[in-house]
Design a protein around this motif. Sequence first.
Motif, mmCIF file in Angstrom:
data_model
loop_
_atom_site.group_PDB
_atom_site.id
_atom_site.type_symbol
_atom_site.label_atom_id
_atom_site.label_comp_id
_atom_site.label_asym_id
_atom_site.label_seq_id
_atom_site.Cartn_x
_atom_site.Cartn_y
_atom_site.Cartn_z
ATOM 1 N N PHE A 17 1.088 -1.627 -0.478
ATOM 2 C CA PHE A 17 -0.125 -0.337 0.369
ATOM 3 C C PHE A 17 0.959 0.978 0.088
ATOM 4 O O PHE A 17 1.859 1.252 1.158
ATOM 5 C CB PHE A 17 -1.154 -0.116 1.294
ATOM 6 N N PHE A 18 0.507 2.176 -0.801
ATOM 7 C CA PHE A 18 1.336 3.490 -1.002
ATOM 8 C C PHE A 18 0.429 4.119 -1.387
ATOM 9 O O PHE A 18 -0.351 5.120 -2.106
ATOM 10 C CB PHE A 18 1.642 3.564 -2.379
ATOM 11 N N ASN A 19 0.706 5.594 -0.386
ATOM 12 C CA ASN A 19 -0.271 6.179 -0.252
ATOM 13 C C ASN A 19 0.920 7.658 -0.393
ATOM 14 O O ASN A 19 1.629 8.395 -0.340
ATOM 15 C CB ASN A 19 0.001 6.786 1.722
ATOM 16 N N CYS A 20 0.358 7.957 -1.826
ATOM 17 C CA CYS A 20 1.319 9.250 -2.644
ATOM 18 C C CYS A 20 0.823 10.464 -2.549
ATOM 19 O O CYS A 20 1.583 10.973 -3.311
ATOM 20 C CB CYS A 20 0.935 8.172 -4.381
ATOM 21 N N GLY A 21 0.304 10.427 -1.361
ATOM 22 C CA GLY A 21 0.212 11.766 -1.054
ATOM 23 C C GLY A 21 -0.829 13.052 -2.189
ATOM 24 O O GLY A 21 -1.126 12.098 -3.488
ATOM 25 N N VAL A 22 -0.799 13.629 -2.073
ATOM 26 C CA VAL A 22 -1.675 15.211 -3.180
ATOM 27 C C VAL A 22 -0.626 15.040 -4.102
ATOM 28 O O VAL A 22 -0.598 16.486 -4.314
ATOM 29 C CB VAL A 22 -2.553 15.932 -2.547
ATOM 30 N N ALA A 23 -0.365 14.655 -5.193
ATOM 31 C CA ALA A 23 0.774 14.279 -6.278
ATOM 32 C C ALA A 23 -0.125 13.658 -6.920
ATOM 33 O O ALA A 23 1.277 12.180 -7.412
ATOM 34 C CB ALA A 23 2.104 14.639 -5.784
ATOM 35 N N GLU A 24 -1.025 13.254 -8.124
ATOM 36 C CA GLU A 24 -1.160 12.661 -9.033
ATOM 37 C C GLU A 24 0.231 12.358 -9.992
ATOM 38 O O GLU A 24 -0.172 11.570 -10.588
ATOM 39 C CB GLU A 24 -2.543 13.064 -9.044
ATOM 40 N N ALA A 25 0.499 13.590 -10.252
ATOM 41 C CA ALA A 25 1.264 12.918 -11.486
ATOM 42 C C ALA A 25 1.826 12.387 -10.905
ATOM 43 O O ALA A 25 2.338 11.168 -11.894
ATOM 44 C CB ALA A 25 1.535 14.321 -11.879
ATOM 45 N N ASN A 26 2.966 12.372 -10.054
ATOM 46 C CA ASN A 26 4.168 11.958 -9.630
ATOM 47 C C ASN A 26 3.127 10.044 -8.854
ATOM 48 O O ASN A 26 3.838 9.276 -10.176
ATOM 49 C CB ASN A 26 4.474 11.893 -8.324
ATOM 50 N N MET A 27 2.360 10.273 -8.683
ATOM 51 C CA MET A 27 1.392 8.609 -8.506
ATOM 52 C C MET A 27 1.414 7.712 -9.890
ATOM 53 O O MET A 27 1.343 6.421 -9.870
ATOM 54 C CB MET A 27 0.649 8.660 -7.827
ATOM 55 N N THR A 28 1.017 8.007 -10.363
ATOM 56 C CA THR A 28 0.310 8.288 -11.917
ATOM 57 C C THR A 28 2.150 7.355 -12.664
ATOM 58 O O THR A 28 1.974 5.868 -12.989
ATOM 59 C CB THR A 28 -0.118 8.837 -12.986
ATOM 60 N N GLY A 29 2.862 8.475 -12.837
ATOM 61 C CA GLY A 29 3.733 7.796 -13.318
ATOM 62 C C GLY A 29 4.955 6.437 -12.641
ATOM 63 O O GLY A 29 5.421 6.068 -13.235
ATOM 64 N N VAL A 30 4.809 6.841 -10.578
ATOM 65 C CA VAL A 30 5.452 5.459 -10.040
ATOM 66 C C VAL A 30 4.921 4.384 -10.365
ATOM 67 O O VAL A 30 5.582 3.056 -10.348
ATOM 68 C CB VAL A 30 5.005 6.191 -8.437
ATOM 69 N N ALA A 31 3.115 5.120 -10.397
ATOM 70 C CA ALA A 31 2.195 2.798 -11.100
ATOM 71 C C ALA A 31 3.059 2.581 -12.755
ATOM 72 O O ALA A 31 3.315 1.410 -12.228
ATOM 73 C CB ALA A 31 1.084 3.510 -10.971
ATOM 74 N N ALA A 32 3.082 3.586 -13.462
ATOM 75 C CA ALA A 32 3.520 2.932 -14.964
ATOM 76 C C ALA A 32 5.059 2.094 -14.516
ATOM 77 O O ALA A 32 5.524 0.982 -15.228
ATOM 78 C CB ALA A 32 3.101 3.354 -15.596
#
Lengths: 274, 314
Positions: free
Chosen positions: B42-57
Amino acid sequence: MQNSTQNELKKMAAEIRGRVISLSHKARTPHLGSSLSCVDILVSLYGGILKIDPTRPAAPDRDRCILSKGHAAPAQYAVLAKCGFFDDSVLSTYNQDGAVLAEHPGPGCVPGIEAATGSLGHGLPLGVGMALATRLRKFDTRVYVVMSDGECNEGSVWEAAMFAPAQRLETLAVIIDYNKWQATGRSDDVMSLAPLADKWKAFGWETEEVDGHDITALQQALDPALGTAGRPRAIVAHTVKGKGVAFMEDDNNWHYRIPTADDVKAAHIELGLK
Amino acid sequence: MRNAFADELTKLAAEDDRLVLLSGDIGNRLFDPFKAQHSERFFNCGVAEANMTGVAAGMATCGLRPITYTITPFATTRCLEQIRVDICYHNVPVIIVGVGGGLSYASLGSTHHSCEDIAFLRALPNMTVICPADALEVRAALHAAIAHNGPVYMRLGKKNEPAVYESQPDLELGQGKVIRDGNDVCILATGNILPVVVEASKVLATTMKIDARVINFHTVKPLDAPLLRDVFSTFRVVVTVEEHSLIGGLGGAVAEWMADTNSNGSRLLRFGTPDAFLHEAGSQGYLRSVCGLTSVKLADGIAHELRVVQGTNS
């Protein structure tokens, strides 16, 4: 590639520069200054730091190197070809109609390209994801992301810069090719980038400033044996745009200018190439 | 829907160690069971959706099966470039889950409405777009999305939606499902508006003697072209309903299909949200009413159209 002597790596860097200049002339593609500025960084990584094997380019535990400043792709293409990831004849087709190597690298266009880049600010989040995934899968893998200073304009860079230390991602390193220029101006004027190293420090990164054209210093700073107490590592590499060719150095016109045949000849002479 | 999603994912993660969950700093309590059982995934990526999406990829390129989760506009249009380049261009199996599709978060205002997401994500190469209709279909959709080896966008409602299904349905990506049979008109619907459409079909049957076929178009991309061919060769009037803009959603996709296909001169009637931001406060029910998306308004609109078409015939 392991244990290459520093002289061999310097020679390799000169050859890569020569090749990149020839490719830019032949394919009539820009971003030559940006490509030349990161050559020594790439040679330092591929010439001894990265745990990679061109015969097993998809090994799950390999190190990853992402050239996030994708507009410098010719430099990475030339290094990968030199290291044996693909044949030099493929490099010669750079940017021709129907070729696999475009001005920016597509996903998996050739072995050794870990990510499609070209749109700035994507490499670091991708690298964070790779570092998290390989850690979760218990691989002994390190991830290196090469960015430009202009790229640090992108908000996504700083989202990732906050996230990686929170995840204690010590297997991640970012190298910023700090050549003090972006496409149309001085990078410290356009977006108030300085003090760049202090910014990364403040974000929780183990930060070091080095001469980005000193391969020995770069390799020392990138040594995976260096401890970071759980922090990711940021190397602010001070570089010169267009490095290696006097009439290109620190002249931002070479962000877009295409070298003539005479320019190529003069550059090759200066680089000590035939 | 969100509770079903969290519950099903927690179960599936026990069987599949590739599954990792990335949250954009939401889902407090919701993911407690997941965190308790799979804390390292589980990764709480914070309020930073661009990073969250790149991290997921990035994770997906290394063999994991990441799922990103936050409120729909922030999971989709906020980080559209990362979805396009990092997920779709690399063609990696990331599942983007948006909670609060359409007007589910009506009272939070237009920043939290999501009536354009299907249009944007449908346009991206390699992307599959699924809009489950109820909690049970969310579970089925999650199974299908994980089995699919590519980018998926899954658009959820919020919670306590009325049920369409009594048991977990089979769900094949790209294959619509007949919910109610009928011969007078065919209604295609996607996502959380489907229960309203089922109600509308009852209103049509009881008060107007109109017998509507209702089809659940859970997958907006790829469109079920064979089913559309069947529908348009059978019905004079075909209706689409969605809690999404008339631009680029299910209705838009069907209109594109019609333009490219011999649709036998059938009439397409589309219901959705207007090309406008909704400035009024109010509940989801209220804003649906403003947009004409209630069972009675849908039934009236469909009945009117059938009368027009029959009038043209006589």
